[in-house]
Design a protein around this motif. Structure first.
Motif, mmCIF file in Angstrom:
data_model
loop_
_atom_site.group_PDB
_atom_site.id
_atom_site.type_symbol
_atom_site.label_atom_id
_atom_site.label_comp_id
_atom_site.label_asym_id
_atom_site.label_seq_id
_atom_site.Cartn_x
_atom_site.Cartn_y
_atom_site.Cartn_z
ATOM 1 N N ASP A 155 0.829 -1.208 0.000
ATOM 2 C CA ASP A 155 0.000 0.000 0.000
ATOM 3 C C ASP A 155 0.864 1.259 0.000
ATOM 4 N N ALA A 156 2.078 1.140 0.527
ATOM 5 C CA ALA A 156 3.006 2.277 0.558
ATOM 6 C C ALA A 156 3.903 2.332 -0.681
ATOM 7 N N GLY A 157 3.655 1.435 -1.649
ATOM 8 C CA GLY A 157 4.380 1.494 -2.912
ATOM 9 C C GLY A 157 5.632 0.644 -2.991
ATOM 10 N N PHE A 158 5.831 -0.254 -2.015
ATOM 11 C CA PHE A 158 7.004 -1.127 -2.035
ATOM 12 C C PHE A 158 6.748 -2.368 -2.891
ATOM 13 N N THR A 159 7.780 -2.808 -3.577
ATOM 14 C CA THR A 159 7.782 -4.122 -4.221
ATOM 15 C C THR A 159 8.462 -5.094 -3.277
ATOM 16 N N ILE A 160 7.856 -6.264 -3.078
ATOM 17 C CA ILE A 160 8.379 -7.248 -2.137
ATOM 18 C C ILE A 160 9.096 -8.360 -2.891
ATOM 19 N N TRP A 161 10.269 -8.702 -2.391
ATOM 20 C CA TRP A 161 11.092 -9.771 -2.944
ATOM 21 C C TRP A 161 11.446 -10.739 -1.819
ATOM 22 N N CYS A 162 11.877 -11.921 -2.183
ATOM 23 C CA CYS A 162 12.374 -12.889 -1.203
ATOM 24 C C CYS A 162 13.695 -13.463 -1.692
ATOM 25 N N LEU A 163 14.640 -13.590 -0.776
ATOM 26 C CA LEU A 163 15.943 -14.188 -1.069
ATOM 27 C C LEU A 163 16.151 -15.315 -0.079
ATOM 28 N N THR A 164 16.296 -16.539 -0.585
ATOM 29 C CA THR A 164 16.265 -17.704 0.299
ATOM 30 C C THR A 164 17.330 -18.728 -0.066
ATOM 31 N N THR A 165 17.758 -19.481 0.930
ATOM 32 C CA THR A 165 18.633 -20.622 0.689
ATOM 33 C C THR A 165 17.811 -21.854 0.333
ATOM 34 N N GLY A 166 16.492 -21.767 0.478
ATOM 35 C CA GLY A 166 15.612 -22.882 0.126
ATOM 36 C C GLY A 166 15.375 -22.938 -1.376
ATOM 37 N N ASP A 167 14.836 -24.082 -1.838
ATOM 38 C CA ASP A 167 14.505 -24.159 -3.255
ATOM 39 C C ASP A 167 13.227 -23.381 -3.504
ATOM 40 N N ALA A 168 13.153 -22.717 -4.668
ATOM 41 C CA ALA A 168 12.066 -21.786 -4.958
ATOM 42 C C ALA A 168 10.702 -22.453 -4.920
ATOM 43 N N GLN A 169 10.610 -23.688 -5.404
ATOM 44 C CA GLN A 169 9.320 -24.381 -5.433
ATOM 45 C C GLN A 169 8.806 -24.636 -4.022
ATOM 46 N N ARG A 170 9.713 -25.073 -3.133
ATOM 47 C CA ARG A 170 9.289 -25.343 -1.750
ATOM 48 C C ARG A 170 8.798 -24.075 -1.069
ATOM 49 N N VAL A 171 9.555 -22.996 -1.174
ATOM 50 C CA VAL A 171 9.168 -21.781 -0.461
ATOM 51 C C VAL A 171 7.944 -21.125 -1.093
ATOM 52 N N ALA A 172 7.747 -21.289 -2.394
ATOM 53 C CA ALA A 172 6.532 -20.774 -3.027
ATOM 54 C C ALA A 172 5.308 -21.460 -2.426
#
Length: 242
Positions: A121-138
């Protein structure tokens, strides 16, 4: 030039709790652990920590392997280190695999959706950076019906480098324009402090560690809070100063 605003989150431990993992251990081998005067939560923490240590060391030695493979391999060793005399008689390989699967069933912390809503709502784009595999964390986001675009989930598996290698954070930092506002948010002090070294503004949530041990890291956090929604509000307020 238009100034964009970004927040990069760590996922596991920050946006998710470990309760499903600990509960899986208690349900599967909890009685046996108790017979050895072992606590399911402490065993789970020790197992994860051992896996994270080996994961990081392998990455430093240019022998990167996905975290889930290392977690699986460290199960019987961790039982041995905990004082179980015959780990392979104490638990089966099938039980180990069941517990590794429970690590894929972690749930988002209460307040994650509210946190994201405040930032977006404040105009931020959210990202995630993880050591996990992308499919699992999705899957964590999908099961909780929290919107997280798959393209905004960045896994260390692609680079073959693990956090806290500064190259990992630097690669993420360089995705954004030089005049953009760029926060890194995590519930691990080691994670945020490393991100700050490459230029991110640090946002620390104490929801996991409780004790930040600032005397070790000696890193200035731009914002900090004990809850995710409050952390989001603090980020929004701080961003207005830039």
């Amino acid at each position: 030039m238009v100034q964009s605003k970004h927040v990069v989150f760590d996922i596991v431990g920050t946006l998710t709790s470990f309760d499903a993992f600990y509960d899986g251990i208690e349900h599967t081998i909890g009685n046996r652990l108790a017979s050895q005067n072992l606590n399911s939560r402490l065993f789970g923490y020790s197992w994860m920590t051992a896996a994270e240590l080996e994961f990081t060391f392998l990455s430093v030695a240019e022998g990167y392997k996905p975290y889930k493979e290392i977690l699986r391999a460290l199960f019987f060793r961790t039982l041995h280190m905990a004082g179980v005399e015959n780990p392979h008689q104490f638990a089966t390989a099938e039980e180990r695999d069941q517990l590794v699967q429970s690590y894929s069933e972690l749930e988002l912390r209460p307040g994650t959706k509210e946190c994201f809503d405040i930032l977006r709502d404040a105009g931020f784009t959210i990202w995630c950076l993880t050591t996990g595999d992308a499919q699992r964390v999705a899957g964590y986001f999908e099961r909780s019906a929290v919107d997280m675009p798959p393209n905004n989930i960045v896994s260390c598996d692609k680079s073959g480098l693990a956090k806290p290698s500064l190259a990992v954070y630097r690669s993420m930092f360089e995705r954004f324009a030089s005049n953009d506002i760029k926060f890194f948010a995590a519930a691990h002090m080691w994670d945020v402090s490393a991100a700050v070294k490459v230029g991110f503004l640090g946002a620390y949530c104490s929801i996991l560690e409780k004790e930040p041990c600032e005397e070790i890291f000696e890193t200035k956090m731009e914002v900090s809070s004990s809850s995710l929604p409050h952390l989001a509000n603090e980020i929004v307020a701080k961003a207005s100063e830039y």
